[in-house]
Scaffold this motif. Structure first.
Motif, short mmCIF file in Angstrom:
data_model
loop_
_atom_site.label_atom_id
_atom_site.label_comp_id
_atom_site.label_asym_id
_atom_site.label_seq_id
_atom_site.Cartn_x
_atom_site.Cartn_y
_atom_site.Cartn_z
N ALA A 20 0.83 -1.22 0.00
CA ALA A 20 0.00 0.00 0.00
C ALA A 20 0.86 1.26 0.00
O ALA A 20 0.38 2.35 -0.28
CB ALA A 20 -0.91 0.00 1.22
N ARG A 21 2.14 1.12 0.33
CA ARG A 21 3.00 2.31 0.45
C ARG A 21 3.49 2.78 -0.92
O ARG A 21 3.86 1.97 -1.77
CB ARG A 21 4.20 1.98 1.34
CG ARG A 21 5.08 3.21 1.58
CD ARG A 21 6.24 2.87 2.48
NE ARG A 21 5.80 2.40 3.77
CZ ARG A 21 6.34 1.38 4.42
NH1 ARG A 21 7.34 0.70 3.88
NH2 ARG A 21 5.89 1.02 5.60
N ILE A 22 3.48 4.09 -1.09
CA ILE A 22 3.94 4.64 -2.37
C ILE A 22 5.44 4.90 -2.30
O ILE A 22 5.92 5.59 -1.38
CB ILE A 22 3.19 5.96 -2.68
CG1 ILE A 22 1.73 5.65 -3.02
CG2 ILE A 22 3.86 6.71 -3.82
CD1 ILE A 22 0.89 6.88 -3.23
N GLY A 23 6.18 4.33 -3.25
CA GLY A 23 7.61 4.64 -3.37
C GLY A 23 7.77 5.92 -4.18
O GLY A 23 8.40 6.87 -3.76
N CYS A 24 7.17 5.92 -5.38
CA CYS A 24 7.09 7.14 -6.18
C CYS A 24 5.85 7.03 -7.05
O CYS A 24 5.37 5.92 -7.32
CB CYS A 24 8.35 7.37 -7.01
SG CYS A 24 8.66 6.15 -8.29
N GLU A 42 14.02 15.09 0.48
CA GLU A 42 14.47 14.60 1.78
C GLU A 42 14.45 13.07 1.82
O GLU A 42 13.95 12.43 0.89
CB GLU A 42 13.59 15.18 2.88
CG GLU A 42 12.17 14.67 2.78
CD GLU A 42 11.20 15.45 3.66
OE1 GLU A 42 11.65 16.27 4.47
OE2 GLU A 42 10.00 15.22 3.52
N SER A 43 14.94 12.52 2.90
CA SER A 43 14.96 11.08 3.08
C SER A 43 13.54 10.52 2.99
O SER A 43 12.61 11.07 3.58
CB SER A 43 15.56 10.78 4.46
OG SER A 43 15.62 9.41 4.65
N GLY A 44 13.38 9.45 2.20
CA GLY A 44 12.07 8.82 2.08
C GLY A 44 11.18 9.44 1.02
O GLY A 44 10.02 9.03 0.85
N SER A 45 11.71 10.39 0.25
CA SER A 45 10.87 11.08 -0.73
C SER A 45 10.72 10.28 -2.03
O SER A 45 9.93 10.65 -2.90
CB SER A 45 11.42 12.47 -1.03
OG SER A 45 12.75 12.39 -1.51
N GLY A 46 11.51 9.20 -2.18
CA GLY A 46 11.32 8.34 -3.35
C GLY A 46 12.44 8.41 -4.37
O GLY A 46 12.33 7.83 -5.45
N LYS A 47 13.54 9.08 -4.04
CA LYS A 47 14.64 9.27 -5.00
C LYS A 47 15.24 7.93 -5.43
O LYS A 47 15.41 7.67 -6.62
CB LYS A 47 15.74 10.15 -4.39
CG LYS A 47 15.25 11.47 -3.83
CD LYS A 47 16.38 12.30 -3.27
CE LYS A 47 17.13 11.69 -2.10
NZ LYS A 47 16.33 11.54 -0.87
N THR A 48 15.58 7.10 -4.46
CA THR A 48 16.24 5.83 -4.78
C THR A 48 15.28 4.90 -5.51
O THR A 48 15.67 4.21 -6.46
CB THR A 48 16.78 5.16 -3.50
OG1 THR A 48 17.72 6.06 -2.91
CG2 THR A 48 17.45 3.85 -3.79
N THR A 49 14.02 4.92 -5.10
CA THR A 49 13.02 4.10 -5.79
C THR A 49 12.95 4.50 -7.25
O THR A 49 12.95 3.65 -8.15
CB THR A 49 11.63 4.29 -5.12
OG1 THR A 49 11.72 3.85 -3.77
CG2 THR A 49 10.56 3.52 -5.85
N1 LIG Z 1 11.91 -2.31 -0.26
C1 LIG Z 1 10.97 -1.51 0.24
N2 LIG Z 1 9.87 -2.02 0.82
C2 LIG Z 1 8.89 -1.22 1.31
N3 LIG Z 1 8.91 0.12 1.27
C3 LIG Z 1 9.99 0.70 0.69
C4 LIG Z 1 11.07 -0.08 0.15
N4 LIG Z 1 12.01 0.77 -0.35
C5 LIG Z 1 11.52 2.02 -0.13
N5 LIG Z 1 10.32 1.98 0.49
C6 LIG Z 1 9.48 3.15 0.86
O1 LIG Z 1 9.32 3.99 -0.29
C7 LIG Z 1 9.41 5.35 0.08
C8 LIG Z 1 10.55 6.01 -0.72
O2 LIG Z 1 11.80 5.46 -0.31
P1 LIG Z 1 13.18 5.75 -1.07
O3 LIG Z 1 14.23 4.87 -0.47
O4 LIG Z 1 12.97 5.67 -2.52
O5 LIG Z 1 13.45 7.28 -0.65
P2 LIG Z 1 14.77 8.15 -0.76
O6 LIG Z 1 14.30 9.51 -1.13
O7 LIG Z 1 15.74 7.49 -1.66
O8 LIG Z 1 15.30 8.15 0.73
P3 LIG Z 1 16.83 8.19 1.27
O9 LIG Z 1 17.37 9.54 0.88
O10 LIG Z 1 16.66 8.04 2.76
O11 LIG Z 1 17.55 7.06 0.64
C9 LIG Z 1 9.62 5.37 1.60
O12 LIG Z 1 8.36 5.56 2.20
C10 LIG Z 1 10.17 4.00 1.90
O13 LIG Z 1 9.80 3.61 3.20
#
Ligand SMILES: Nc1ncnc2c1ncn2[C@@H]1O[C@H](COP(=O)(O)OP(=O)(O)OP(=O)(O)O)[C@@H](O)[C@H]1O
Length: 260
Positions: A20-24, A42-49
């Motif tokens: 249910a959680r949105i990555g991006c 910021e952290s958790g905003s979805g960049k890595t996803t």
């Molecule tokens: N493997 C996973 N399973 C479940 N949720 C995930 C997974 N990877 C990321 N998420 C969720 O997706 C959202 C985006 O995470 P993501 O890692 O893409 O952010 P980010 O901007 O790269 O953060 P950071 O700068 O801390 O690396 C977050 O809510 C995270 O909890």
């Protein structure tokens, strides 16, 4: 078709959900040859996803990523075979990880780390591989006398520079970078950034750089997108976004940069 007529990469309506959680969600942008795009937030905003989906390391839930191959044909990355994807990753793309250990083979020599990528694209001649290894160590400012040392014997900055050499030796057309200076001491960040900037410019590389550091975005990119809670809240030329942020979230990010 000329190289300037079509984007190198086109992302449309990209979404990744983890249950249910949105990555991006609803991410669209084009990347042109030789262009550097920063993805900030910021952290958790979805960049890595987003980076993982765009580089075909993670399957999106919805949307498309199209890539113009060397032969000029534009392909939907979701429709490539696993072998085609791996070939792209080995030849046409580079991936610079935040932690150099994720992108290097720590138990083989620096020279072999660089030469191995060349072998993957068909180079077999030992003398030429070694020559290219030494040349690339020089280009990333590592003394060629260290060619037989393993990365475990290198400092953090040297490891990151070696990872950059390993990625660029095959002259990829597109390099993905995930916080390329994030794991480094502040004192060595500037040197690695400077090196990255000049190599990217010299080789005319296109790149997507994920960073939470707006100074990195300013230095490396021409365009940027700002993400918040998985969505792009602002996009534009880097200088415009940083000097005249429109979205309140971007204004907050810019205002939180410590004065130099
Ligand atoms: N493997 C996973 N399973 C479940 N949720 C995930 C997974 N990877 C990321 N998420 C969720 O997706 C959202 C985006 O995470 P993501 O890692 O893409 O952010 P980010 O901007 O790269 O953060 P950071 O700068 O801390 O690396 C977050 O809510 C995270 O909890």
């Amino acid at each position: 078709m000329t190289s300037d007529a079509t984007p190198l990469l086109s992302v449309r309506g990209l979404e990744k959900r983890y249950g249910a959680r949105i990555g991006c969600t609803d991410v669209s942008f084009d990347l042109w040859p030789g262009e550097v795009l920063a993805v900030v937030g910021e952290s958790g905003s979805g960049k890595t996803t987003l980076l993982s989906c765009v580089s075909a390391r993670l399957e999106p839930t919805a949307g498309t990523v199209s890539y113009r191959m060397r032969d000029g044909e534009t392909r939907d990355l979701g429709r490539l075979t696993e072998a085609e994807r791996r070939f792209l990753a080995r030849t046409d793309w580079g991936f610079v990880h935040q932690n150099p250990a994720d992108g290097l083979r720590m138990r083989v020599s620096a020279g072999a780390n660089v030469g191995e990528r060349l072998m993957a694209v068909g180079n077999r001649h030992y003398g030429r591989l070694r020559e290219a290894g030494a040349d690339w160590l020089g280009r990333v400012e590592i003394d060629a006398a260290r060619i037989d040392d393993r990365p475990t014997e290198f400092s953090g900055g040297m490891r990151q520079r070696l990872q950059i050499a390993r990625n660029l030796v095959t002259h990829p057309r597109l390099v993905f970078m995930d916080e390329p200076t994030g794991g480094l001491d502040v004192s060595v960040q500037a040197r690695v950034l400077d090196l990255l900037r000049s190599l990217v410019a010299d080789l005319g590389l296109a790149a997507i750089v994920v960073t939470h550091d707006l100074a990195v975005a300013r230095l490396l990119s021409q365009r940027m997108i700002v993400m918040k809670a998985g969505e792009v809240v602002e996009a534009g030329l880097t200088d415009r976004v940083l000097d005249d942020p429109h979205h309140p979230y971007t204004q907050l990010l810019v205002a939180s940069i410590p004065e130099a």
